[in-house]
Design a protein around this motif. Structure first.
Motif, PDB file in Angstrom:
ATOM      1  N   LYS A 223      49.944  12.363  89.491  1.00 30.77           N
ATOM      2  CA  LYS A 223      50.005  13.054  90.783  1.00 30.77           C
ATOM      3  C   LYS A 223      49.933  14.574  90.614  1.00 30.77           C
ATOM      4  O   LYS A 223      50.597  15.130  89.750  1.00 30.77           O
ATOM      5  CB  LYS A 223      51.297  12.692  91.526  1.00 30.77           C
ATOM      6  N   SER A 224      49.113  15.179  91.438  1.00 33.83           N
ATOM      7  CA  SER A 224      49.058  16.642  91.573  1.00 33.83           C
ATOM      8  C   SER A 224      49.008  17.374  90.237  1.00 33.83           C
ATOM      9  O   SER A 224      49.754  18.315  90.008  1.00 33.83           O
ATOM     10  CB  SER A 224      50.259  17.124  92.393  1.00 33.83           C
ATOM     11  N   CYS A 225      48.104  16.971  89.362  1.00 34.80           N
ATOM     12  CA  CYS A 225      48.038  17.622  88.048  1.00 34.80           C
ATOM     13  C   CYS A 225      46.850  18.570  87.916  1.00 34.80           C
ATOM     14  O   CYS A 225      46.692  19.225  86.895  1.00 34.80           O
ATOM     15  CB  CYS A 225      48.048  16.590  86.938  1.00 34.80           C
ATOM     16  N   GLY A 226      46.011  18.640  88.949  1.00 38.59           N
ATOM     17  CA  GLY A 226      44.901  19.585  88.937  1.00 38.59           C
ATOM     18  C   GLY A 226      44.908  20.428  90.199  1.00 38.59           C
ATOM     19  O   GLY A 226      45.307  19.951  91.267  1.00 38.59           O
ATOM     20  N   TRP A 227      44.472  21.676  90.076  1.00 42.03           N
ATOM     21  CA  TRP A 227      44.402  22.583  91.228  1.00 42.03           C
ATOM     22  C   TRP A 227      42.966  23.059  91.343  1.00 42.03           C
ATOM     23  O   TRP A 227      42.441  23.746  90.462  1.00 42.03           O
ATOM     24  CB  TRP A 227      45.347  23.768  91.020  1.00 42.03           C
ATOM     25  N   LYS A 228      42.291  22.676  92.418  1.00 37.75           N
ATOM     26  CA  LYS A 228      40.903  23.059  92.655  1.00 37.75           C
ATOM     27  C   LYS A 228      40.677  23.096  94.148  1.00 37.75           C
ATOM     28  O   LYS A 228      41.209  22.255  94.876  1.00 37.75           O
ATOM     29  CB  LYS A 228      39.950  22.062  91.972  1.00 37.75           C
ATOM     30  N   PHE A 229      39.855  24.013  94.595  1.00 39.86           N
ATOM     31  CA  PHE A 229      39.551  24.176  96.023  1.00 39.86           C
ATOM     32  C   PHE A 229      40.825  24.364  96.846  1.00 39.86           C
ATOM     33  O   PHE A 229      40.982  23.797  97.928  1.00 39.86           O
ATOM     34  CB  PHE A 229      38.723  23.016  96.566  1.00 39.86           C
ATOM     35  N   ASP A 230      41.767  25.098  96.279  1.00 41.62           N
ATOM     36  CA  ASP A 230      43.021  25.448  96.964  1.00 41.62           C
ATOM     37  C   ASP A 230      43.857  24.237  97.359  1.00 41.62           C
ATOM     38  O   ASP A 230      44.538  24.241  98.387  1.00 41.62           O
ATOM     39  CB  ASP A 230      42.742  26.319  98.203  1.00 41.62           C
ATOM     40  N   ARG A 231      43.804  23.213  96.514  1.00 36.26           N
ATOM     41  CA  ARG A 231      44.667  22.052  96.771  1.00 36.26           C
ATOM     42  C   ARG A 231      44.968  21.323  95.462  1.00 36.26           C
ATOM     43  O   ARG A 231      44.231  21.434  94.482  1.00 36.26           O
ATOM     44  CB  ARG A 231      44.044  21.107  97.782  1.00 36.26           C
ATOM     45  N   TRP A 232      46.073  20.594  95.484  1.00 33.53           N
ATOM     46  CA  TRP A 232      46.460  19.771  94.350  1.00 33.53           C
ATOM     47  C   TRP A 232      45.638  18.496  94.344  1.00 33.53           C
ATOM     48  O   TRP A 232      45.392  17.900  95.387  1.00 33.53           O
ATOM     49  CB  TRP A 232      47.947  19.412  94.412  1.00 33.53           C
ATOM     50  N   LEU A 233      45.255  18.074  93.150  1.00 31.30           N
ATOM     51  CA  LEU A 233      44.469  16.853  92.988  1.00 31.30           C
ATOM     52  C   LEU A 233      45.129  15.930  91.974  1.00 31.30           C
ATOM     53  O   LEU A 233      45.679  16.382  90.971  1.00 31.30           O
ATOM     54  CB  LEU A 233      43.060  17.200  92.505  1.00 31.30           C
ATOM     55  N   ASP A 234      45.043  14.652  92.260  1.00 29.71           N
ATOM     56  CA  ASP A 234      45.533  13.628  91.342  1.00 29.71           C
ATOM     57  C   ASP A 234      44.457  13.285  90.319  1.00 29.71           C
ATOM     58  O   ASP A 234      43.280  13.604  90.495  1.00 29.71           O
ATOM     59  CB  ASP A 234      45.860  12.336  92.104  1.00 29.71           C
ATOM     60  N   VAL A 235      44.853  12.582  89.285  1.00 29.03           N
ATOM     61  CA  VAL A 235      43.931  11.964  88.341  1.00 29.03           C
ATOM     62  C   VAL A 235      44.241  10.473  88.333  1.00 29.03           C
ATOM     63  O   VAL A 235      45.393  10.069  88.148  1.00 29.03           O
ATOM     64  CB  VAL A 235      44.086  12.545  86.915  1.00 29.03           C
ATOM     65  N   VAL A 236      43.219   9.681  88.553  1.00 28.58           N
ATOM     66  CA  VAL A 236      43.352   8.222  88.532  1.00 28.58           C
ATOM     67  C   VAL A 236      42.906   7.735  87.157  1.00 28.58           C
ATOM     68  O   VAL A 236      41.819   8.085  86.683  1.00 28.58           O
ATOM     69  CB  VAL A 236      42.497   7.571  89.638  1.00 28.58           C
ATOM     70  N   MET A 237      43.738   6.938  86.526  1.00 32.57           N
ATOM     71  CA  MET A 237      43.434   6.378  85.210  1.00 32.57           C
ATOM     72  C   MET A 237      43.071   4.899  85.374  1.00 32.57           C
ATOM     73  O   MET A 237      43.813   4.140  86.008  1.00 32.57           O
ATOM     74  CB  MET A 237      44.644   6.503  84.278  1.00 32.57           C
TER      75      MET A 237
END
Length: 174
Positions: free
Chosen positions: A145-159
C-alpha cells in the motif's frame, strides 16, 4: 498480422518511445523521467546477457509492444525467480497483445530456467495489467500500500506470481 519475436537493436527507438509514453502518462512504472535510447539499449543488453528473453510484438515493421524478464533480485538464492515487464503502444491496448507477449515470455523464461515469474504491478487500479496476468494463471500474492508517489498521489504495488515448469515441486538442476 501480429508476430511475437525476439527484440533487435533496431527496435530500440520504438521500445524507448513506448516506454516513455508509460513513464509520462501511466502508473505502471514508477519512473518519472523517460530513459534515453542508450539507457534502454543498455537495459536490453543486460537482460540478454543473462540469457533471458526480451521480446517485441510487431505488425510488419511497427513495434506495438515489448516484454522481458529480469532476475527478481541480485542475490544468488533468487536465481530461479524473475520479474516480468510488459508495455504496449497506446494504439495496441485492448487487442490481446499483452496476453500474447506474456504467454511467449513465460515459455521462453521457462526455457531459460526460470521457475517463478513475478509481476510487480504499479498501481492497484491498473486493471489491464492485473487482468492480463490473471488471465494466464498468475495469482495475487499481496499489495504494498502507498509505496510509490507519482502524479501527486500515492500508488500501491500489486504483487502476483506464477510457477513455471516444475515450479517448487523439485530442486532445480544447477
Amino acid at each position: 498480422m501480429t508476430l511475437i519475436r525476439p527484440s533487435r537493436s533496431e527496435d530500440i527507438p520504438s521500445i524507448t518511445a513506448i516506454y516513455a509514453h508509460h513513464v509520462l502518462h501511466g502508473t505502471g512504472t514508477f519512473e518519472v523521467t523517460p530513459p534515453t535510447s542508450d539507457d534502454m539499449r543498455a537495459r536490453r543488453e543486460d537482460v540478454l546477457s543473462k540469457g533471458l528473453p526480451y521480446l517485441v510484438a510487431v505488425d510488419g515493421d511497427v513495434v506495438l509492444g515489448f516484454a522481458y524478464c529480469n532476475w527478481f533480485k541480485p542475490r544468488p538464492a533468487y536465481r530461479f525467480s524473475a520479474e516480468d515487464s510488459i508495455y504496449l503502444a497506446p494504439e495496441a491496448n485492448g487487442k490481446g497483445l499483452g496476453r500474447l507477449l506474456l504467454t511467449e515470455l513465460m515459455a521462453q523464461a521457462e526455457e531459460a530456467g526460470v521457475r517463478k515469474l513475478i509481476a510487480v504491478i504499479g498501481d492497484s487500479a491498473n486493471a489491464a495489467s492485473i487482468g492480463v496476468h490473471h488471465s494466464v494463471g498468475f495469482d495475487h500474492v499481496g499489495t504494498l500500500k502507498s509505496c510509490g508517489w507519482k502524479f501527486d498521489r500515492w500508488l500501491d504495488v500489486v504483487m502476483m506470481d506464477k510457477a513455471l515448469g516444475w515450479g517448487d515441486t523439485c530442486a532445480p538442476q544447477t
